[in-house]
Design an enzyme around this catalytic site. Structure first.
Site, mmCIF file in Angstrom:
data_model
loop_
_atom_site.group_PDB
_atom_site.id
_atom_site.type_symbol
_atom_site.label_atom_id
_atom_site.label_comp_id
_atom_site.label_asym_id
_atom_site.label_seq_id
_atom_site.Cartn_x
_atom_site.Cartn_y
_atom_site.Cartn_z
ATOM 1 C CG ASP A 287 -2.001 0.962 1.235
ATOM 2 O OD1 ASP A 287 -2.972 0.773 1.984
ATOM 3 O OD2 ASP A 287 -1.922 1.959 0.485
ATOM 4 C CG ASP B 194 -3.157 3.765 -3.545
ATOM 5 O OD1 ASP B 194 -4.133 3.062 -3.828
ATOM 6 O OD2 ASP B 194 -3.141 4.545 -2.566
ATOM 7 C CD GLU B 195 -5.307 -0.487 -1.219
ATOM 8 O OE1 GLU B 195 -5.697 -1.639 -0.960
ATOM 9 O OE2 GLU B 195 -5.986 0.526 -1.020
#
Length: 406
Positions: A9, A111-112
């Site tokens: 993350d 973003d993960e």
DNA sequence: TCTGGGGTCCTAGGACCC
DNA sequence: TCTGGGGTCCTAGGACCC
């Protein structure tokens, strides 16, 4: 067999990536070091916080609240616009780096990522791999990530959400009571602001409280969602890391208008532009849609939507707009000030798999040609009607389409 | 100058069929 | 004419995620 899962993350992704991009372009300040947020445009009535720096967080600024509120909490806070092109670039770099560890990667969002390391550990431990990824991303890409280390996706995701930034946390089964059950129930994945107050009324305050609640009771009160929250609270999650690219289930485009609109002709014009975008993306995916949905939000933030199932799946702008327009006319109450309008298509099928329609006559072929022409123009001019006015004569294109859809 | 935009999944109620 | 019940499909809206 026990699975080995990592969740990666990016810390304050949009803000960190903007910071790096600014530094690269010669900025003297690192906006990660000051009270700052990435936000929408208040003058376009989309003034919400998309990401915040640690200093902004210390002031109590929260993601998704208004910039107006952020400024009250943190006077003098610096606000920077988002740049999704830059974000995609860094997101891809991260994905590239992670691909060195396993090919079972699920891009959960920009973003993960989830990584299934089960068959890729060699003689190393999962924790060591997590630490290595954390170090390498920082050193090679210049931003920090949290890594969650666990035996399923839910626990890995919960772990990566522990203390931030730049940390690696484990959440193995034996750690659940100490590390997860002590947390407020609102911290559990998939428990949002509607459900948490209901749980509070049931005297359920922590994830531990929820884990010890009778599963049947939760099922009766919350249905499927109740079973899921009980399982999550107990660290149970058998879902797989979805590393194969999945086709979209629906495609939509909506816009908050710079000011309320109460004029249906104007709304139809915007609807056409939105439909143009949606069908363009639909065609790019080589898919066709069967369901058309139109959404309206009035000035009081009340949402309404109408949808319709068409007789045949299509990706044709004119055809989809025809239905969208009728839906709008059906649901729009004359004079209502509209804040947001959106169109989306659902029930998608692959174009290749579609049988050639018996009704695929000259008319259809003509329409397909027209769509293709417009698609090419869009690619050439990078034309995006709503979010940015392209180099092309937008007014003319609208007129062109308007004449066509008549 | 208060509140984005892109998604996925679920539920409830009505229509309709046998 | 006291009115079942299972199943499917459709629509509107809600909840949640990032």
């Amino acid at each position: 067999m026990e699975r080995q899962i990592l969740h990666v993350d990016v810390n304050n992704a949009f803000l960190s990536w903007t910071a790096i991009d600014m530094l690269k372009k010669g900025s003297k300040i690192d906006i990660r070091e000051i009270p700052a947020v990435i936000g929408g445009d208040e003058s376009k009535r989309s003034g919400i916080v998309l990401a915040k720096s640690m200093k902004a967080k210390e002031c109590g600024v929260k993601t998704a609240e208004t910039i107006y509120q952020a400024r009250i909490k943190c006077p003098g806070i610096k606000i920077f616009p988002s740049n999704f092109k830059v974000y995609r670039e860094y997101s891809n770099k991260l994905y590239q780096l992670l691909s060195e560890y396993t090919d079972k990667i699920e891009r959960f969002s920009i973003d993960e990522c989830f990584l299934d390391m089960t068959q890729y550990l060699m003689n190393d431990t999962l924790l060591n791999k997590g630490k290595e990824i954390n170090k390498r991303v920082k050193k090679e890409l210049g931003f920090t990530v949290n890594v969650g280390v666990a035996h399923n996706k839910l626990l890995a995701k919960m772990a990566s959400d522990f203390t931030k930034p730049d940390r690696v946390h484990t959440l193995f089964e034996n750690e659940i009571p100490n590390k997860m059950w002590t947390l407020p129930v609102s911290e559990l994945f998939m428990l949002g602001k509607r459900t948490v107050p209901k749980l509070y009324n049931m005297q359920i305050r922590t994830i531990g409280d929820l884990a010890k609640t009778d599963k049947k009771l939760l099922q009766n009160k919350f249905g499927k969602h109740g079973i899921m929250m009980w399982e999550y609270a107990n660290g149970i999650d058998n879902s797989e890391v979805k590393y194969l690219k999945e086709k979209p289930k629906g495609i939509g485009n909506s816009v908050t208008l710079p000011e309320d609109v109460s004029n249906i002709e104007k709304l139809e014009e915007i609807l056409l532009a939105l439909t143009e975008q949606v069908t363009y993306r639909l065609r790019k995916e080589k898919m066709m849609a069967k369901v058309v949905n139109v959404q309206l939000r009035n000035k009081d933030f009340v949402d309404t939507s109408h949808q319709r199932k068409m007789l045949n799946a299509t990706a044709n702008t004119k055809e989809i707009y025809h239905h969208a327009k009728e839906l709008l006319e059906q649901m729009y109450i004359k004079g209502t000030p509209i804040r947001l309008i959106g169109v989306r298509v659902d029930d998608l099928t692959d174009k290749e798999e579609m049988q050639i329609s018996l009704f695929n006559d000259d008319k259809n072929e003509k329409q397909e040609k027209l769509d293709k022409t417009i698609d090419k123009l869009k690619e050439k001019y990078g034309y995006n009607l709503i979010t940015r006015a392209g180099k092309m004569d937008v007014e003319n294109l609208i007129k062109f389409r308007k004449d066509d859809v008549k």
